[in-house]
Write an enzyme that holds these catalytic residues in place. Structure first.
Site, PDB file in Angstrom:
ATOM      1  N   LYS A 178      62.544  29.469  53.319  1.00 34.89           N
ATOM      2  CA  LYS A 178      61.260  29.038  52.789  1.00 34.89           C
ATOM      3  C   LYS A 178      61.163  29.457  51.333  1.00 34.89           C
ATOM      4  O   LYS A 178      61.047  30.642  51.017  1.00 34.89           O
ATOM      5  CB  LYS A 178      60.078  29.634  53.552  1.00 34.89           C
ATOM      6  CG  LYS A 178      58.737  28.996  53.113  1.00 34.89           C
ATOM      7  CD  LYS A 178      57.545  29.861  53.388  1.00 34.89           C
ATOM      8  CE  LYS A 178      57.235  30.852  52.309  1.00 34.89           C
ATOM      9  NZ  LYS A 178      56.747  30.231  51.042  1.00 34.89           N
ATOM     10  N   GLU A 253      63.583  43.246  48.702  1.00 32.08           N
ATOM     11  CA  GLU A 253      63.532  43.671  47.293  1.00 32.08           C
ATOM     12  C   GLU A 253      62.164  43.305  46.771  1.00 32.08           C
ATOM     13  O   GLU A 253      61.763  42.146  46.807  1.00 32.08           O
ATOM     14  CB  GLU A 253      64.649  42.980  46.492  1.00 32.08           C
ATOM     15  CG  GLU A 253      64.798  43.519  45.073  1.00 32.08           C
ATOM     16  CD  GLU A 253      63.844  42.869  44.096  1.00 32.08           C
ATOM     17  OE1 GLU A 253      63.039  43.613  43.490  1.00 32.08           O
ATOM     18  OE2 GLU A 253      63.887  41.648  43.929  1.00 32.08           O
TER      19      GLU A 253
END
Length: 510
Positions: A178, A253
């Protein structure tokens, strides 16, 4: 942008086919003009379910291919990224607002990552590990984890998807991706590349959408690894959920409240240049952008004067204009977030040195009145540990100057006093100060006499503390998308155990 592109409704890429989907539609917007670029279907749970089913079904056959065979598909994409460098760089700049050199660099970074991942297919994998028993051979082998869910941000809409997906695919995993809802057009183009390259059906799947679509991917039990790059709030939610599911892994991250230490031994030309680059490239909308400049009292006044002069004059404008240094913010809601943090700094006692938040009409290009324009905001403030403006990420051109006295230890203590730990830099001509920062700064990415932006794909990328729990780039990403097997083979006709363990079988008759 062509009228056909803006009128067509783009769907999802699932199981090797373009699917219209059943959800509502949303538009990609040019943040410099506010104009629509293209229209997309918003992914539903049914779309995600179909994508995961396709990925799960394709896994066994994809895993059984050789590394080199899997990498061959990516080499076609590598060449397409290079051949379309100029065109795709402009699309990146139009869709996420980065000035054109950054848009092109985004595409370059993508092909660098594809090159690394595909080239790594011919490099040695695994290790021969000595056994204490002479008749045994021991190896460390890797195998793909399965279905990888990838959720990527808008600020690097071509590069970061390939950080995640190129490695995951070459290592033998299948992918459901996505892209950010702000940059679906870049996602559409990447999916078209995968299709053109002939990647087998179900190996790569794209579902457009918003946070609920991403959550449907990351929460599903069929997903073995989640690779996420984005905000700390979302990343921590994903990591918390995944951490409670045995056998499932998340490498996230996230953001930063990054700092640059400018010591009394700094070259101020390098210091100012590095600080301007770190603070205002991508309009401060990088996870590694610097929002704190920690400057020694001996050079503080000169640094402040020079930094403020440049910050007050950096060119804000059309991202496609070669004379632009800073483009717009990504969207209207983010402009309000930046306004909030500028106001918060004032409330907490800041002295404002540069306030270009509301740009005068003369600085906004003709025909761009609908864009999401902001300029640099620079302030100085006395350091206090609990100030929110020094601890919370703004993700914009919002920069604090902090004066410090004392030694490098004092500067690094201030530098580390934040919940985040992504990137940082030191500017100094004293190698002892540089080495102290290297060894004691609580960051995953550290720089000396450089901006704290500009990582290269072959290096780990990620942070510590609130900034992340993984390094989704290069060799470290392999750790996230593969499982290690310790394989031991006996070459002897007898069984001999390690640690002196007896291999004798004893019965009651003995």
């Amino acid at each position: 942008m062509s009228q056909q592109l803006t009128e067509q409704v783009h769907g999802h890429y699932i199981g090797g086919e373009w699917i219209d989907g059943s959800g509502d539609t949303f538009e990609s917007e040019n943040p410099a003009t506010g104009e629509a670029l293209a229209t997309f279907q918003r992914g539903t749970e049914a779309d995600v379910d179909a994508a995961l089913e396709a990925a799960e079904s394709a896994f066994e056959q994809w895993r059984d291919l050789s590394y080199i065979h899997r990498a061959e598909y990516l080499w076609d994409i590598y060449h397409e990224l290079r051949d379309r460098h100029e065109e795709l760089g402009e699309i990146v700049s139009e869709e996420c607002g980065k000035e054109i050199s950054e848009g092109k660099a985004d595409v370059t970074e993508a092909w660098h990552m594809v090159e690394w991942a595909a080239g790594n297919a011919r490099h040695p994998h695994g290790d021969i590990v000595p056994s204490e028993v002479a008749g045994k051979d021991s190896f460390m082998r890797r195998k793909p984890r399965g279905v990888v869910g990838c959720i990527t941000p808008w600020n690097f809409p071509v590069a970061i998807p390939f950080w995640h997906m190129a490695i995951a695919l070459v290592e033998g995993n299948t992918v459901v991706w996505k892209p950010a809802e702000q940059t679906p057009l870049c996602g559409q183009i990447i999916a078209e590349m995968m299709d053109d390259a002939g990647v087998p059906a179900g190996v790569f799947n794209l579902v457009q959408g918003f946070g609920d679509t991403g959550a449907a991917i990351t929460d599903d039990e069929r997903v073995d690894t989640v690779l996420f790059t984005g905000s700390a709030a979302v990343g921590h939610e994903i990591a918390g959920k995944v951490g409670g599911e045995p056998g499932k892994l998340a490498a996230c991250e996230m953001g930063g409240k990054n700092g640059i230490v400018v010591t009394e031994h700094a070259d101020l030309d390098i210091a100012v240049h590095s600080a301007i680059m770190s603070s205002f490239k991508t309009t401060g909308q990088r996870c590694v952008s610097s929002e704190r400049l920690i400057v020694h009292e001996d050079v503080y006044d000169e640094f402040k004067t020079r930094f403020v002069d440049v910050a007050g004059d950096v060119a804000v404008g059309d991202p496609l204009d070669d004379g632009t240094f800073m483009g717009p913010a990504i969207e209207a809601d983010h402009v309000e977030k930046i306004r909030h943090y500028n106001d918060l700094a004032r409330e907490e006692g800041a002295t404002v040195l540069v306030d270009r938040f509301e740009l005068p009409s003369a600085e906004i290009p003709d025909g761009f009145d609908g864009g999401h324009w902001v300029g640099p905001f620079v302030y100085e403030i006395d350091y206090e540990p609990d100030l929110r403006c020094l601890n919370e990420e703004c993700f914009g051109p919002h920069v604090a100057l902090l004066e410090y006295a004392g030694d490098i230890e004092d500067a690094v203590e201030i530098h580390n006093d934040t919940p985040y730990g992504l990137a940082g830099a030191i500017i100094s001509e004293d190698y002892r100060q540089i080495n102290y920062f290297r060894d004691h700064a609580e960051v995953g990415l550290a720089y000396a006499n450089l901006p704290c932006i500009g990582a290269e794909v072959q290096l780990p990328f990620g942070g510590v503390k609130k900034s992340g729990n993984g390094y989704p780039s290069a060799r470290e990403a392999i750790e996230a998308v593969t499982e290690r097997t310790a394989w031991t083979m006996n070459n002897s006709e007898d069984i001999e155990m390690a640690q002196g363990l007896s291999a004798d079988i004893k019965t009651s008759e003995d």
